[in-house]
Design an enzyme around this catalytic site. Sequence first.
Site, short mmCIF file in Angstrom:
data_model
loop_
_atom_site.label_atom_id
_atom_site.label_comp_id
_atom_site.label_asym_id
_atom_site.label_seq_id
_atom_site.Cartn_x
_atom_site.Cartn_y
_atom_site.Cartn_z
N GLY A 50 37.54 35.31 43.88
CA GLY A 50 36.86 35.82 45.23
C GLY A 50 38.29 35.85 46.30
N ASP A 51 37.93 36.82 47.40
CA ASP A 51 38.86 36.84 48.56
C ASP A 51 40.34 37.07 48.14
OD1 ASP A 51 36.79 35.54 49.98
OD2 ASP A 51 37.42 33.57 49.49
N LYS B 242 39.64 42.47 48.61
CA LYS B 242 38.72 43.51 48.18
C LYS B 242 38.55 44.26 49.42
CE LYS B 242 35.77 40.77 46.49
NZ LYS B 242 36.40 39.46 46.52
N ALA C 294 29.40 37.33 50.46
CA ALA C 294 30.75 37.85 50.67
C ALA C 294 31.05 38.01 51.92
CB ALA C 294 30.45 39.27 49.98
N GLY C 295 32.39 37.82 52.03
CA GLY C 295 33.17 38.00 53.39
C GLY C 295 34.08 38.70 53.14
N HIS C 296 34.26 40.02 53.52
CA HIS C 296 35.52 41.07 53.55
C HIS C 296 36.04 41.48 54.79
CE1 HIS C 296 33.24 42.27 49.40
NE2 HIS C 296 33.47 41.22 49.36
N GLN D 239 32.65 38.88 45.36
CA GLN D 239 33.17 37.53 44.61
C GLN D 239 34.11 38.04 43.74
OE1 GLN D 239 29.25 38.19 44.68
NE2 GLN D 239 29.80 37.38 46.89
N THR E 74 28.79 32.41 40.90
CA THR E 74 27.75 32.68 41.91
C THR E 74 26.91 33.26 40.72
OG1 THR E 74 27.44 34.08 43.61
CG2 THR E 74 28.63 35.19 41.99
N THR F 100 31.79 31.13 55.50
CA THR F 100 31.45 29.59 55.84
C THR F 100 32.48 29.02 56.68
OG1 THR F 100 32.60 28.88 53.72
CG2 THR F 100 30.08 29.45 53.66
N ARG G 174 35.12 27.57 55.42
CA ARG G 174 35.77 26.47 54.95
C ARG G 174 37.13 26.86 54.29
NH1 ARG G 174 31.21 25.86 50.07
NH2 ARG G 174 31.42 27.94 50.15
N LEU H 229 51.49 39.72 48.60
CA LEU H 229 52.83 39.14 48.45
C LEU H 229 53.60 38.83 49.51
CD1 LEU H 229 54.62 39.36 45.89
CD2 LEU H 229 55.52 41.77 46.92
N GLY I 27 49.73 44.81 48.26
CA GLY I 27 49.78 44.43 49.81
C GLY I 27 50.82 43.61 50.23
P1 GDP Z 1 37.75 39.94 50.02
O1 GDP Z 1 36.56 38.79 50.14
O2 GDP Z 1 38.36 40.02 48.72
O3 GDP Z 1 37.71 41.08 50.69
O4 GDP Z 1 39.12 38.87 50.84
P2 GDP Z 1 38.79 38.06 52.01
O5 GDP Z 1 38.82 39.36 53.41
O6 GDP Z 1 37.80 37.19 52.12
O7 GDP Z 1 40.35 37.56 52.23
C1 GDP Z 1 41.43 38.17 52.25
C2 GDP Z 1 42.13 37.92 53.50
O8 GDP Z 1 43.52 38.40 53.17
C3 GDP Z 1 41.58 38.87 54.69
O9 GDP Z 1 42.10 38.06 55.93
C4 GDP Z 1 42.60 40.07 54.47
O10 GDP Z 1 42.91 40.62 56.07
C5 GDP Z 1 44.07 39.56 54.25
N1 GDP Z 1 44.83 40.50 53.37
C6 GDP Z 1 44.49 41.41 52.54
N2 GDP Z 1 45.67 41.92 51.86
C7 GDP Z 1 46.60 41.47 52.48
C8 GDP Z 1 48.01 41.52 52.08
O11 GDP Z 1 48.41 42.19 51.63
N3 GDP Z 1 48.88 40.43 52.97
C9 GDP Z 1 48.19 39.58 54.01
N4 GDP Z 1 48.88 38.77 54.55
N5 GDP Z 1 46.99 39.47 54.14
C10 GDP Z 1 46.19 40.42 53.36
P1 IMO Z 2 34.13 37.42 48.54
O1 IMO Z 2 33.20 38.82 48.01
C1 IMO Z 2 34.92 33.20 47.38
C2 IMO Z 2 31.71 31.01 45.88
C3 IMO Z 2 30.80 29.84 46.83
C4 IMO Z 2 30.47 28.87 45.53
C5 IMO Z 2 30.15 29.78 44.54
C6 IMO Z 2 28.65 29.96 44.69
O2 IMO Z 2 34.42 37.31 50.08
O3 IMO Z 2 35.13 37.26 47.59
P2 IMO Z 2 26.77 31.18 46.13
O4 IMO Z 2 26.62 31.00 47.55
O5 IMO Z 2 27.10 32.77 45.73
O6 IMO Z 2 25.78 30.94 45.29
O7 IMO Z 2 28.03 30.37 45.81
O8 IMO Z 2 30.47 30.98 44.92
N1 IMO Z 2 31.62 32.16 46.55
C7 IMO Z 2 32.84 32.95 47.01
N2 IMO Z 2 33.91 32.41 46.91
N3 IMO Z 2 34.61 34.38 47.86
C8 IMO Z 2 33.20 35.01 47.93
O9 IMO Z 2 32.92 36.44 48.09
C9 IMO Z 2 32.11 34.14 47.41
N4 IMO Z 2 31.01 34.31 47.28
C10 IMO Z 2 30.52 33.00 46.72
O10 IMO Z 2 31.94 29.40 47.40
O11 IMO Z 2 31.66 28.15 45.08
MG MG Z 3 36.17 36.99 51.14
#
Ligand code: GDP
Ligand code: IMO
Ligand code: MG
Length: 427
Positions: free
Chosen positions: A12-13, A16, A39-41, A223, A238, A300, A302, A331, A412
């Site tokens: 995750g994270d 996306k 999710a947190g995007h 995720q 998850t 969260t 965290r 990168l 990226g």
């Molecule tokens: P997601 O859950 O997969 O959508 O990812 P998150 O948004 O939780 O976490 C990705 C973080 O990386 C966010 O703060 C984005 O703004 C940042 N991000 C995404 N692509 C890039 C990149 O190529 N370079 C940098 N420095 N940050 C990026």
């Molecule tokens: P995005 O879409 C990272 C993790 C939680 C926990 C496990 C189960 O932003 O990538 P849950 O609440 O789903 O039952 O928790 O999954 N988790 C994530 N970790 N990015 C996420 O979403 C996540 N969604 C759930 O931290 O370990």
């Molecule tokens: Mg996220």
Amino acid sequence: MPALVLLGAQWGDEGKGKATDLLGGSVDYVVRYQGGNNAGHTVVVGDQKYALHLLPSGILSPGCTPVIGNGVVVDPSVLLSELSGLNERGVDTSKLLLSGNAHIITPYNVTVDKVTERFLGKRKIGTTGRGIGPTYADKINRVGIRVQDLYDESILLQKVEAALDVKNQLLTKLYNRRAIAVDQVVEELLAYAEKLRPYVADTVLVLNQALEDDKVVLFEGGQGTLLDIDHGTYPFVTSSNPTAGGACTGAGVGPTKISRVIGILKAYTTRVGAGPFPTELFDEDGEALRRIGGEVGVTTGRDRRCGWFDAVIARYATRVNGLTDFFLTKLDVLTGWEQIPVCVAYEIDGKRVEELPYSQSDFHHAKPIYENLPGWSEDITKAKTFEDLPKNAQDYVKALEEMSGAPISAIGVGPGRDETIQINSFI
Ligand code: GDP
Ligand code: IMO
Ligand code: MG
């Protein structure tokens, strides 16, 4: 009939949200197919930063219809506040479609998530506490509440009664909590019904018709592959299927319709919550990745656990998702390291292992075997083409591609939409 799946290739994270937003301008529909507001995007558009939890990241592209599919679990209060938050910032959300078959995260599901984690103590999963697992459990147990139930009061009452019958026993007798009143839950849920009504649709029909009309549909995973209930590091996962097959069940679209599966892959690795993570770093390199990469959870708050790139996991993601492409993100975060270690295989009980072990105990014992790749110190955030990258950064990308088993079609180099190097087009 181009139908693309975009999903997380790690835990995750991976970025996306940014990748989906980038494609949003050229697709007609963006569909969430699983997960919920765990999710947190993050999407950065110009100087504006958006944190989306339940809404598909395509919502920020005016021509794109955002869809919440049947496989998603929906907390109505979160959905409504996310919509009004975007409206206040001038984003038009009126095109949103919400599946009548999506399951609702009820207040008691959230309570059960929290008390279960507390009860597990040291063995907890580290969930986001948003009620995700208990809502999917109710769905599989056939005591879930669906969006369509909000429009039939007597059915809703019966269903909430059935669900709470058992849960109240658990809450009062095992967890020492107060019972939850049926009427109160029904009243709260009914209050959402009219506010959600304009969005509720037969999304399966809409999406299949769109594909027949040659519209471009993008399925956005929440995720990541290693958090998948079937293919992830169970039980530290998850409760849904972020992997490619989840797009078919979670949106009601057949596998023959999917033309491309894009894995979003961070140039290093992060994880939130508990569970095995072979390349995790506990030293200043881990701290530096967290600081430079801004690795703090969007949902969260965290700190994310950080470590080097793990090619064993990337290969696994290629396999279980049938990936056609990777989008390598962040990168730029690796700029400044003299040497960048990359995990190429594991050592498990004295043996070299090239592929992800199916046995959870083996995975818990896996020690990374690293290869050091030469780093670079030049700023790469302005790079527009692959050739703009310093030679060592190019070689790092090529090495990752070689090890991971699918072409890296975009890179990226910053969080913004335009901070992307496109190598092969996705559509
Ligand atoms: P997601 O859950 O997969 O959508 O990812 P998150 O948004 O939780 O976490 C990705 C973080 O990386 C966010 O703060 C984005 O703004 C940042 N991000 C995404 N692509 C890039 C990149 O190529 N370079 C940098 N420095 N940050 C990026
Ligand atoms: P995005 O879409 C990272 C993790 C939680 C926990 C496990 C189960 O932003 O990538 P849950 O609440 O789903 O039952 O928790 O999954 N988790 C994530 N970790 N990015 C996420 O979403 C996540 N969604 C759930 O931290 O370990
Ligand atoms: Mg996220």
